[in-house]
Write a protein that holds these residues in place. Structure first.
Motif, PDB file in Angstrom:
ATOM      1  N   THR A  55       0.842  -1.193   0.000  1.00 24.44           N
ATOM      2  CA  THR A  55       0.000   0.000   0.000  1.00 24.44           C
ATOM      3  C   THR A  55       0.881   1.248   0.000  1.00 24.44           C
ATOM      4  N   PRO A  56       0.663   2.171  -0.919  1.00 23.98           N
ATOM      5  CA  PRO A  56       1.532   3.349  -0.977  1.00 23.98           C
ATOM      6  C   PRO A  56       1.296   4.281   0.199  1.00 23.98           C
ATOM      7  N   PRO A  57       2.294   5.066   0.558  1.00 29.45           N
ATOM      8  CA  PRO A  57       2.084   6.097   1.578  1.00 29.45           C
ATOM      9  C   PRO A  57       1.001   7.065   1.114  1.00 29.45           C
ATOM     10  N   SER A  58       0.292   7.663   2.058  1.00 26.92           N
ATOM     11  CA  SER A  58      -0.789   8.581   1.696  1.00 26.92           C
ATOM     12  C   SER A  58      -0.269   9.740   0.860  1.00 26.92           C
ATOM     13  N   ALA A  59       0.948  10.202   1.134  1.00 28.44           N
ATOM     14  CA  ALA A  59       1.493  11.309   0.349  1.00 28.44           C
ATOM     15  C   ALA A  59       1.650  10.922  -1.112  1.00 28.44           C
ATOM     16  N   SER A  60       2.040   9.685  -1.369  1.00 31.27           N
ATOM     17  CA  SER A  60       2.203   9.229  -2.749  1.00 31.27           C
ATOM     18  C   SER A  60       0.861   9.128  -3.463  1.00 31.27           C
ATOM     19  N   SER A  61      -0.124   8.554  -2.795  1.00 32.83           N
ATOM     20  CA  SER A  61      -1.437   8.406  -3.426  1.00 32.83           C
ATOM     21  C   SER A  61      -2.129   9.752  -3.612  1.00 32.83           C
ATOM     22  N   GLU A  62      -1.941  10.669  -2.675  1.00 34.33           N
ATOM     23  CA  GLU A  62      -2.550  11.998  -2.808  1.00 34.33           C
ATOM     24  C   GLU A  62      -1.945  12.759  -3.984  1.00 34.33           C
ATOM     25  N   PHE A  63      -0.634  12.719  -4.101  1.00 36.31           N
ATOM     26  CA  PHE A  63       0.006  13.406  -5.218  1.00 36.31           C
ATOM     27  C   PHE A  63      -0.399  12.757  -6.536  1.00 36.31           C
ATOM     28  N   ASP A  64      -0.444  11.442  -6.570  1.00 33.86           N
ATOM     29  CA  ASP A  64      -0.836  10.731  -7.790  1.00 33.86           C
ATOM     30  C   ASP A  64      -2.238  11.136  -8.229  1.00 33.86           C
ATOM     31  N   HIS A  65      -3.164  11.222  -7.284  1.00 35.62           N
ATOM     32  CA  HIS A  65      -4.543  11.602  -7.611  1.00 35.62           C
ATOM     33  C   HIS A  65      -4.591  13.035  -8.150  1.00 35.62           C
ATOM     34  N   TRP A  66      -3.848  13.923  -7.512  1.00 41.67           N
ATOM     35  CA  TRP A  66      -3.794  15.308  -7.999  1.00 41.67           C
ATOM     36  C   TRP A  66      -3.213  15.354  -9.405  1.00 41.67           C
ATOM     37  N   ALA A  67      -2.139  14.613  -9.647  1.00 47.04           N
ATOM     38  CA  ALA A  67      -1.503  14.618 -10.964  1.00 47.04           C
ATOM     39  C   ALA A  67      -2.446  14.084 -12.032  1.00 47.04           C
ATOM     40  N   GLU A  68      -3.167  13.016 -11.709  1.00 44.43           N
ATOM     41  CA  GLU A  68      -4.130  12.456 -12.653  1.00 44.43           C
ATOM     42  C   GLU A  68      -5.152  13.513 -13.064  1.00 44.43           C
ATOM     43  N   GLU A  69      -5.705  14.233 -12.095  1.00 45.91           N
ATOM     44  CA  GLU A  69      -6.740  15.219 -12.391  1.00 45.91           C
ATOM     45  C   GLU A  69      -6.170  16.444 -13.110  1.00 45.91           C
ATOM     46  N   ALA A  70      -4.983  16.904 -12.692  1.00 45.86           N
ATOM     47  CA  ALA A  70      -4.383  18.074 -13.328  1.00 45.86           C
ATOM     48  C   ALA A  70      -4.044  17.786 -14.788  1.00 45.86           C
ATOM     49  N   MET A  71      -3.523  16.611 -15.071  1.00 46.30           N
ATOM     50  CA  MET A  71      -3.198  16.253 -16.449  1.00 46.30           C
ATOM     51  C   MET A  71      -4.468  16.078 -17.280  1.00 46.30           C
ATOM     52  N   ALA A  72      -5.497  15.491 -16.697  1.00 56.57           N
ATOM     53  CA  ALA A  72      -6.753  15.318 -17.429  1.00 56.57           C
ATOM     54  C   ALA A  72      -7.365  16.672 -17.796  1.00 56.57           C
ATOM     55  N   ARG A  73      -7.179  17.678 -16.933  1.00 55.27           N
ATOM     56  CA  ARG A  73      -7.680  19.026 -17.227  1.00 55.27           C
ATOM     57  C   ARG A  73      -6.770  19.789 -18.187  1.00 55.27           C
ATOM     58  N   GLY A  74      -5.565  19.285 -18.388  1.00 49.87           N
ATOM     59  CA  GLY A  74      -4.586  20.049 -19.154  1.00 49.87           C
ATOM     60  C   GLY A  74      -4.150  21.297 -18.419  1.00 49.87           C
ATOM     61  N   ASP A  75      -4.051  21.204 -17.101  1.00 48.90           N
ATOM     62  CA  ASP A  75      -3.760  22.371 -16.261  1.00 48.90           C
ATOM     63  C   ASP A  75      -2.243  22.558 -16.164  1.00 48.90           C
ATOM     64  N   VAL A  76      -1.662  23.077 -17.247  1.00 47.54           N
ATOM     65  CA  VAL A  76      -0.214  23.221 -17.314  1.00 47.54           C
ATOM     66  C   VAL A  76       0.301  24.159 -16.235  1.00 47.54           C
ATOM     67  N   ASP A  77      -0.424  25.227 -15.968  1.00 46.98           N
ATOM     68  CA  ASP A  77       0.028  26.183 -14.950  1.00 46.98           C
ATOM     69  C   ASP A  77       0.229  25.504 -13.603  1.00 46.98           C
ATOM     70  N   SER A  78      -0.722  24.673 -13.201  1.00 50.22           N
ATOM     71  CA  SER A  78      -0.601  23.990 -11.908  1.00 50.22           C
ATOM     72  C   SER A  78       0.518  22.962 -11.925  1.00 50.22           C
ATOM     73  N   ILE A  79       0.670  22.265 -13.036  1.00 51.24           N
ATOM     74  CA  ILE A  79       1.715  21.246 -13.118  1.00 51.24           C
ATOM     75  C   ILE A  79       3.096  21.889 -13.009  1.00 51.24           C
ATOM     76  N   LEU A  80       3.294  23.016 -13.688  1.00 55.03           N
ATOM     77  CA  LEU A  80       4.580  23.696 -13.613  1.00 55.03           C
ATOM     78  C   LEU A  80       4.820  24.261 -12.213  1.00 55.03           C
ATOM     79  N   ASP A  81       3.747  24.614 -11.516  1.00 53.79           N
ATOM     80  CA  ASP A  81       3.864  25.188 -10.171  1.00 53.79           C
ATOM     81  C   ASP A  81       3.468  24.145  -9.121  1.00 53.79           C
ATOM     82  N   PHE A  82       3.814  22.882  -9.403  1.00 49.99           N
ATOM     83  CA  PHE A  82       3.329  21.786  -8.569  1.00 49.99           C
ATOM     84  C   PHE A  82       3.743  21.932  -7.110  1.00 49.99           C
TER      85      PHE A  82
END
Length: 270
Positions: free
Chosen positions: A189-216
């Motif tokens: 089971t991954p650490p909560s920090a890993s799963s939380e970041f992964d979930h955020w990354a999945e949603e940010a990439m799906a939105r094409g939110d380049v600004d947030s990804i660059l300012d992660f």
């Protein structure tokens, strides 16, 4: 700033960001199968430009294009079999010339390191995705970890897609080696920090939110835990830039899940 996106023409090769794994990736039947299945969805490219988390060098530097060199076994303490691996892909001198030409127009001086082979961020995934080693490859260094700088560098590389080049950023969606515990097994089971970041990354990439990804570091949960240093996230900036400058970004998850607590999420950008 980067909020609006269009869909790419279907004939262009995609741009990839992949989580590349350590050398023992080759022993993980699930992950190797996922990489092989992914490559089967991609038309065989003319050549491949690899940007790996494991090569930071300024100015922009390209790997060998005139003579075969040993792979860069940039890891320690592994069984001998991982140092016996070979991946004899053809060199890509024409691609190197194009990279030099394109990046020069954006102010980059490009050097060659004819003594350097591919490092494990390049050959480990390529061996699973293109096992015949019949696609020419050149690796490019990251001259900085600055998000905007790498994004702009990626934009300058976008025309490579028109000649059939597959641009691949190779890093890891979360990369904190303090989480790595071989005794726990790959499916722990991954650490909560890993799963939380992964979930955020999945949603940010799906939105094409380049600004947030660059300012992660300011926008993502557990960013500093997921990436104590940003070199494994940074290749994504190059991939995003190359996709964005070609007309837009449509990001689809190609691989997800975790490996020893690290997110192996990988994307196809079209």
């Amino acid at each position: 700033m980067y909020a609006e996106f269009m869909t790419q023409p279907a004939e262009l090769p995609p741009v990839l960001f992949l989580s590349h794994g350590a050398p023992p990736l080759a022993d993980d039947a699930r992950w190797t199968s996922e990489l092989a299945d992914w490559s089967n969805t991609i038309n065989k490219p003319k050549d491949i430009l690899m940007i790996s988390a494991h090569w930071e060098n300024a100015p922009v530097t390209l790997s060998a294009t005139t003579q075969k060199n040993e792979l860069v076994y940039d890891f320690w303490g592994f069984p001998q079999k991982y140092y016996d691996v070979r991946y004899d892909a053809p060199m890509a001198p024409d691609l190197a010339l194009e990279v030099e030409r394109l990046t020069a127009t954006h102010g980059h001086h490009v050097e060659r390191d004819e003594s350097r082979g591919l490092d494990h961020g390049a050959y480990v995934p390529l061996k699973e995705m293109f096992p015949e080693a019949d696609v020419p490859v050149v690796q490019m260094s990251m001259p900085t970890l600055d998000p905007a700088g790498l994004f702009e560098l990626g934009k300058s590389l976008a025309p490579l897609r028109e000649r059939g080049t597959l641009i691949v950023g190779s890093g890891f969606t979360t990369h904190n080696l303090r989480w790595f515990n071989p005794a726990a097994g790959a499916d722990t089971t991954p650490p909560s920090a890993s799963s939380e970041f992964d979930h955020w990354a999945e949603e940010a990439m799906a939105r094409g939110d380049v600004d947030s990804i660059l300012d992660f570091m300011h926008k993502a949960p557990a960013a500093r835990e997921a990436h104590p240093r940003s070199e494994h996230w940074a290749p994504l900036y190059v991939s995003l830039g190359a996709a964005y400058a070609s007309g837009g970004i449509d990001a689809k998850t190609a691989i997800d899940g975790f490996w020893y607590g690290l997110s192996k999420r990988s994307w196809t950008l079209t």
